[in-house]
Each structure stands twice: as C-alpha cells, then as structure tokens.
Write a protein that holds these residues in place. Structure first.
Motif, PDB file in Angstrom:
ATOM      1  N   ARG A   1       0.956  -1.324   0.095  1.00 33.35           N
ATOM      2  CA  ARG A   1       0.171  -0.129  -0.102  1.00 33.35           C
ATOM      3  C   ARG A   1       0.684   1.264   0.183  1.00 33.35           C
ATOM      4  O   ARG A   1       0.234   2.463  -0.032  1.00 33.35           O
ATOM      5  CB  ARG A   1      -0.824   0.113   1.281  1.00 33.35           C
ATOM      6  N   CYS A   2       2.237   0.995   0.189  1.00 32.33           N
ATOM      7  CA  CYS A   2       3.156   2.297   0.069  1.00 32.33           C
ATOM      8  C   CYS A   2       4.153   2.008  -0.865  1.00 32.33           C
ATOM      9  O   CYS A   2       5.385   1.941  -0.354  1.00 32.33           O
ATOM     10  CB  CYS A   2       3.551   2.356   1.678  1.00 32.33           C
ATOM     11  N   PRO A   3       4.007   1.885  -2.039  1.00 26.12           N
ATOM     12  CA  PRO A   3       4.977   1.519  -3.013  1.00 26.12           C
ATOM     13  C   PRO A   3       5.979   2.625  -3.138  1.00 26.12           C
ATOM     14  O   PRO A   3       7.031   2.203  -4.025  1.00 26.12           O
ATOM     15  CB  PRO A   3       4.332   1.164  -4.255  1.00 26.12           C
ATOM     16  N   THR A   4       5.538   3.912  -2.879  1.00 29.02           N
ATOM     17  CA  THR A   4       6.930   5.104  -2.981  1.00 29.02           C
ATOM     18  C   THR A   4       7.624   5.141  -1.685  1.00 29.02           C
ATOM     19  O   THR A   4       8.417   6.252  -1.742  1.00 29.02           O
ATOM     20  CB  THR A   4       6.105   6.253  -3.421  1.00 29.02           C
ATOM     21  N   HIS A   5       7.742   4.478  -0.815  1.00 29.61           N
ATOM     22  CA  HIS A   5       8.685   4.654   0.339  1.00 29.61           C
ATOM     23  C   HIS A   5      10.113   4.453  -0.113  1.00 29.61           C
ATOM     24  O   HIS A   5      10.367   3.542  -0.923  1.00 29.61           O
ATOM     25  CB  HIS A   5       8.220   3.733   1.489  1.00 29.61           C
ATOM     26  N   ARG A   6      10.984   4.864   0.546  1.00 28.74           N
ATOM     27  CA  ARG A   6      12.477   4.892  -0.002  1.00 28.74           C
ATOM     28  C   ARG A   6      12.995   4.030   1.140  1.00 28.74           C
ATOM     29  O   ARG A   6      13.001   4.314   1.985  1.00 28.74           O
ATOM     30  CB  ARG A   6      13.028   6.359  -0.094  1.00 28.74           C
ATOM     31  N   ILE A   7      13.548   2.929   0.330  1.00 27.99           N
ATOM     32  CA  ILE A   7      14.027   1.858   1.410  1.00 27.99           C
ATOM     33  C   ILE A   7      15.741   1.794   1.333  1.00 27.99           C
ATOM     34  O   ILE A   7      16.415   2.029   0.362  1.00 27.99           O
ATOM     35  CB  ILE A   7      13.831   0.421   0.836  1.00 27.99           C
ATOM     36  N   LYS A   8      16.214   1.455   2.615  1.00 32.05           N
ATOM     37  CA  LYS A   8      17.638   1.349   2.859  1.00 32.05           C
ATOM     38  C   LYS A   8      18.169  -0.254   3.297  1.00 32.05           C
ATOM     39  O   LYS A   8      17.231  -0.618   4.143  1.00 32.05           O
ATOM     40  CB  LYS A   8      18.160   2.427   3.599  1.00 32.05           C
ATOM     41  N   GLU A   9      19.092  -0.701   2.838  1.00 33.46           N
ATOM     42  CA  GLU A   9      19.494  -1.971   3.263  1.00 33.46           C
ATOM     43  C   GLU A   9      20.709  -1.989   4.179  1.00 33.46           C
ATOM     44  O   GLU A   9      21.693  -1.391   3.829  1.00 33.46           O
ATOM     45  CB  GLU A   9      19.500  -3.032   2.194  1.00 33.46           C
ATOM     46  N   TRP A  10      20.714  -2.780   5.198  1.00 31.96           N
ATOM     47  CA  TRP A  10      21.771  -2.702   6.224  1.00 31.96           C
ATOM     48  C   TRP A  10      22.797  -3.882   5.556  1.00 31.96           C
ATOM     49  O   TRP A  10      22.619  -4.995   5.251  1.00 31.96           O
ATOM     50  CB  TRP A  10      21.346  -3.208   7.527  1.00 31.96           C
ATOM     51  N   THR A  11      24.217  -3.606   5.438  1.00 27.85           N
ATOM     52  CA  THR A  11      25.190  -4.488   4.799  1.00 27.85           C
ATOM     53  C   THR A  11      26.041  -4.982   6.028  1.00 27.85           C
ATOM     54  O   THR A  11      26.715  -5.760   5.617  1.00 27.85           O
ATOM     55  CB  THR A  11      26.241  -3.643   4.069  1.00 27.85           C
TER      56      THR A  11
END
Length: 415
Positions: free
Chosen positions: A15-25
């Motif tokens: 329902r929120c396809p425009t959220h900006r995502i970050k990934e933990w390396t």
C-alpha cells in the motif's frame, strides 16, 4: 526504526510503494528499492490480490513520480475480461498517466496538486521542481531515465482538467467541447453581474442610483511577459480555445493580420513609451513583447502597446456585458475611432492616478478619477497590483511555446 527482512518489507509496502528503502550491509546502510526487493504492484484488483491474466508494463518497468522522488517499479495491469483500460486503472490508483497509449510513466495526484499550489505561491518553474525531485532521488534518475518532458505534459494536462472540473464542464449536457469563450474564468465578485449579484429591478433604478450598477473596466499591459519566437500554434496549441482568460487565438490573429499594414499615429499627449515604441526594433526575435489584459480578454502584444491589440482585447470582454454604464480606466486612454453604441451605453474614460502625470494638463483634468462623480475613491491601478504578482513567472514564460505559455498563465490568472 525496526529492521525487517526483504519479504516482510515487500508485503508491508503493497500500500506504500513509493517509500524509500535502505538496506543494512552489516556495517552501514545503502540505498535500495522495493523493485529490487521484488515488489510488484497489481492494478485493477484489491491490494494483495493477484490477476490471473496480468499485463506487464513496457519492458517490465514503470516510473512513478511522487512528492518524495522518482521511483522505478514493476506494475502489472489487470487483463481480465472485465478490466478497464490501462489509463483508468492508473487513475483509480491516484496515478496520472503521461499518455493514454501504453503508459510507462505516471505522477501521483498528490504530487501534481502539490506542484500546482507551489507554482502559484512561489512561482517555481516546472524545471526547478522536477530537478528538486531528482536531487531527492540521489541524482540517480537522469542516468536511468529522464522523465522531465513527460512531467511537463502531465502538469499541463492535470491543470487543464482541474480547471474544467472546477467549472463543472464534465456535467454539462453539451460536454467539454461545448464550453464557451470565457466560461472557465473566475468572475470578479465585486463587478455587477445581472442575474447573480444585482436586484431583479436594477434597470428601473432612479437616476440617482444608476451609478451603483456601472461596470468598472480596467485595462493594462505588461511588457515583462515576453515570449521568444519558439515553436508555433500548430506544434504547441493551447488545450483550451479561449475558455479561460486568454481569448481565442485564431480570431485574434486574423484580426491583427487584417490591419497589419496600418501605421499607428504617435501620441502627442503623453510621455509614456508604451505606444510610441510600437514600431521600434526592440521586438526583433520576439513572438510577443508583452501581454494586454482584461478579464476574459488576455492577449499577446507584438510591437508595444498598439491600439489594434488593446482595443480588440477591450471589446472582446464587453460582448457579453448587459450593463448600461461603463467606467473605463486605461493608462493611455482609448482612441476615438472605435465603434461603441453611444445611444445604448453611457461611457466615461479615465487614466489611472499613477499614470496621469505623464499626460498633458488637459488630460489630467478631463480623465482624472479625483474630479469625477460616481466612481468612489479609487486610483484605477488595480491591474498593476496583479502584474506585480505575475511578474515572477516572466523568466520561465519567455522560452515556452505559445500554447504552453497561454495555458500556464491562464492557471496563474485563475489563482
């Protein structure tokens, strides 16, 4: 600020396809996207449901522009027998497509509304706004796909459709194509409008009261709103044909063409350059040197403030007027050679107070608001205050095509 696995992140963002995502390396966060994590947006069905006959977007790639940046995503259109067109499926999501044929780009309603208000309040150009979104998107977007031209088209179409919606054109039995000239212009609530804000018996009012039902017509020109000789009406037509503030362009240009060879007499009673500069070389390379305006009668000036342009604008605003008294305010007053039925109308001409000192003493007496009855205490300079607000868009207007310029200014005048 909890961390989630990839599958949970995808599910939570249906329902929120425009959220900006970050990934933990393991050491730091890096930017990623829901597309890379496997999110697919299914249109035409309830959120979370899948279509048995999905139609993938072109190259399985779709670009959505939102208030928090520009997003690449994967979109599936519904291909069921009862499905709507791709355009309607996007609109039902609150996404405005850039084209009605095989859309690959869209902007959210929220973004288009946000830019509309921002452009009115701050006069930010489309270019500045779009590239602000690029910056929010970590400046990656231009390297992938530049959607600036698509965004310009969506902004223009959106504002045009909102104008038609605000004036109820979709509910009129004759439809949008039956819209009349000036029908989508906001009328001044202070101006007398028979059938709207005047008593039914206003025509029978005694002479001592008839001045209450007079129309004050203020005319002026702005020489900051120039336009370079870019594009043409055939390549870049206006979306509205004189429906708002600009007059219908074909009839206006046809009228000017008929009188193209006429030389305008030099003014002998004023020091303003507006008229006397009409035949100078300052207009070379420009398709429009300025703009003359009246409600429902805005048009381009080609060489200074020529009578032939200004009088056409003036008369075009009066053809639907049913009032008997006109008070006309114009910083250089009007030529005596134009045809108004003096037997039916009582007309007085004035020069606004700020412009009056540039005229000879005789004009300062005859055309002064200060020495006239039944006009109240006014300076006649209201258009100048409107120009002050609109001058901030002059720089972005100069390089626009003719249709885009008219549509954009129509929206600002409406605001």
């Amino acid at each position: 600020m909890r961390l989630y696995c990839g599958d949970c992140t995808v599910y939570d963002h249906l329902r929120c396809p425009t959220h900006r995502i970050k990934e933990w390396t393991g050491s730091f966060f890096i930017a990623t996207s829901l597309k890379k994590l496997g999110l697919r947006i299914q249109l035409g069905h309830t959120t979370g449901e899948s279509c048995i006959l999905p139609h993938k977007s072109f190259n399985d790639n779709f670009v959505l522009i939102d208030t928090n940046g520009i997003h690449e995503m994967v979109v599936d259109f519904c291909g069921c027998e009862t499905s709507q067109t791709h355009t309607k499926q996007l609109l039902c999501m609150g996404w405005f497509p850039s084209t009605t044929v095989d859309p690959r780009t869209a902007a959210t309603f929220q973004l288009l509304h946000c830019y509309k208000i921002l452009s009115f309040e701050s006069k930010a150009s489309t270019y500045e706004f779009y590239h602000s979104l690029v910056c929010i998107s970590d400046n990656v977007v231009p390297l992938i796909q530049d959607r600036y031209e698509s965004f310009m088209c969506m902004v223009r179409e959106w504002q045009h459709l909102k104008m038609l919606k605000h004036f109820g054109r979709g509910h009129d039995p004759v439809g949008v194509s039956g819209t009349k000239e000036g029908e989508c212009a906001v009328l001044c609530p202070a101006c007398p409008q028979p059938g709207k804000n005047l008593p039914p018996d206003w025509k029978e009012a005694p002479k001592a009261k008839q001045w209450l039902y007079s129309l004050f017509v203020a005319i002026d020109a702005n020489f900051r709103l120039k336009r370079q000789n870019i594009s043409s009406d055939e390549v870049d037509p206006s979306l509205s044909e004189g429906w708002s503030y600009f007059m219908e362009e074909k009839k206006f240009k046809s009228h000017l063409k008929e009188h193209l060879s006429e030389t305008q007499e030099k003014s002998s009673c004023l020091n303003h350059n507006a008229m006397n500069m009409a035949e100078t070389k300052l207009s070379q390379g420009l398709a429009a040197t300025g703009l003359g305006t009246r409600p429902n009668g805005v048009g381009d000036l080609q060489k200074g403030e020529k009578y032939i342009n200004m009088d056409y604008l003036f008369f075009s605003t009066l053809h639907n007027s049913h009032l008997d008294v006109l008070n006309v305010s114009y910083d250089i007053s009007l030529s005596e050679s134009y045809h108004i039925s003096y037997l039916c109308l009582f007309i007085r001409f004035f020069v606004p107070n700020f412009h009056l000192p540039a005229h000879i003493n005789k004009c300062q007496t005859l055309f002064s608001f200060n020495f006239a009855r039944f006009v109240g205490r006014t300076d006649g300079e209201a258009p100048e205050r409107g120009w002050f607000n609109i001058n901030l868009v002059a720089s972005s207007m100069k390089a626009m095509g003719p249709g885009c310029r008219r549509d954009t200014l129509d929206n600002h005048f409406g605001d």
